[in-house]
Enzyme design. Sequence first.
Site, mmCIF file in Angstrom:
data_model
loop_
_atom_site.group_PDB
_atom_site.id
_atom_site.type_symbol
_atom_site.label_atom_id
_atom_site.label_comp_id
_atom_site.label_asym_id
_atom_site.label_seq_id
_atom_site.Cartn_x
_atom_site.Cartn_y
_atom_site.Cartn_z
ATOM 1 N N LYS A 104 0.999 -1.258 0.072
ATOM 2 C CA LYS A 104 0.003 -0.020 0.061
ATOM 3 C C LYS A 104 0.916 1.328 -0.192
ATOM 4 C CE LYS A 104 -3.566 -2.820 2.042
ATOM 5 N NZ LYS A 104 -5.093 -2.509 2.847
ATOM 6 N N HIS B 69 -8.474 -3.095 -6.617
ATOM 7 C CA HIS B 69 -8.642 -3.320 -5.125
ATOM 8 C C HIS B 69 -9.660 -2.498 -4.533
ATOM 9 C CE1 HIS B 69 -7.158 -2.936 -0.809
ATOM 10 N NE2 HIS B 69 -6.297 -4.229 -1.055
ATOM 11 N N GLU C 132 -11.479 -10.745 -1.659
ATOM 12 C CA GLU C 132 -11.064 -9.977 -0.383
ATOM 13 C C GLU C 132 -12.357 -9.358 0.158
ATOM 14 O OE1 GLU C 132 -6.963 -8.742 -0.164
ATOM 15 O OE2 GLU C 132 -8.078 -7.021 -1.712
ATOM 16 N N GLY D 220 -7.858 -5.396 6.822
ATOM 17 C CA GLY D 220 -7.313 -4.275 7.707
ATOM 18 C C GLY D 220 -8.066 -4.155 8.912
ATOM 19 N N GLY E 16 -1.602 -5.950 5.846
ATOM 20 C CA GLY E 16 -0.477 -5.615 7.192
ATOM 21 C C GLY E 16 0.500 -6.635 7.307
HETATM 22 C C1 PEP Z 1 -5.510 -5.947 1.372
HETATM 23 O O1 PEP Z 1 -5.354 -4.691 1.543
HETATM 24 O O2 PEP Z 1 -5.275 -6.318 0.051
HETATM 25 C C2 PEP Z 1 -5.400 -6.712 2.590
HETATM 26 C C3 PEP Z 1 -5.845 -7.990 2.510
HETATM 27 O O3 PEP Z 1 -4.991 -6.125 3.670
HETATM 28 P P1 PEP Z 1 -4.914 -6.958 5.175
HETATM 29 O O4 PEP Z 1 -4.033 -8.087 5.046
HETATM 30 O O5 PEP Z 1 -4.282 -5.943 6.008
HETATM 31 O O6 PEP Z 1 -6.325 -7.281 5.521
#
Ligand code: PEP
Length: 258
Positions: A12, A100, A171, A177, A235
């Site tokens: 990110k 994303h 996702e 997050g 993260g």
């Molecule tokens: C992402 O932003 O693609 C993600 C999966 O973040 P996190 O692992 O922090 O949930």
Amino acid sequence: MNRRPLIIANWKMHFDFVEAIHLVQQIGVLLRSKSHDNVDIVVAPPFVDIRSVASVIEADRLPLAVGAQHVNALESGAYTGEVSASMLRRLMVKFVLVGHSERRTLFSMTGDIVAETAAACLRHGITPVVCVGENSDEREGGTHREFVEQQLTETLRFLEGLAGSIVVAYEPLWAIGTGKVASTGEVDEMSKLIRATLAQHQRGESHILYGGSVKTDNAAELITIADIDGFLIGGASLKAESFVEIVSQSSDCYGKKR
Ligand code: PEP
């Protein structure tokens, strides 16, 4: 299961190029003593770090590929602040995250633009990592299946006839997050739906990744899900130790999953 796991670090908007060099070097050092032979590993830094990270990977012969977090669908022109797929290709970028949820929600990336962006990647020999996932309202309202199927279908229709591999990252927004990981049952259900949708569009062999609060204490369980072929990690990818630990667990699990 015969797809080699793919693990992508999404850094990110973290790390300037000096910090990014440091992190990729740390990952390289840790990978020397941790199993990783069964997985492909990608790091996706901010645009301004890509050249430096790619140079370290090349010079130190690290088992990593470089990804990017976004790209513009257009070829070139008066689009201030944007970056094209051909520019990324010259930087040896092999994967680009497309759509994303942070791009979709914070930067108005519509489904049409996601589809056009994925097509631009394929035209330039880059694998688009098409991100799909429902928010908490859709999940609680029970429309998550239709929502994700529709999100994916609009891109797959647009890609018909275009050669090259794609990757799909499931996702759920409520898991990104938040520390709230989807259950194995939820991920199993959604990955099966995604696999069936991919198959309808002659892309049934594509990798499906899970993303959303993947950590060292849940990765080993998630990677055993039949249709999950790796992870997109936010993260936990910001620290070399946790990222490499997830890589290593996935590599170890792959043998058993086969
Ligand atoms: C992402 O932003 O693609 C993600 C999966 O973040 P996190 O692992 O922090 O949930």
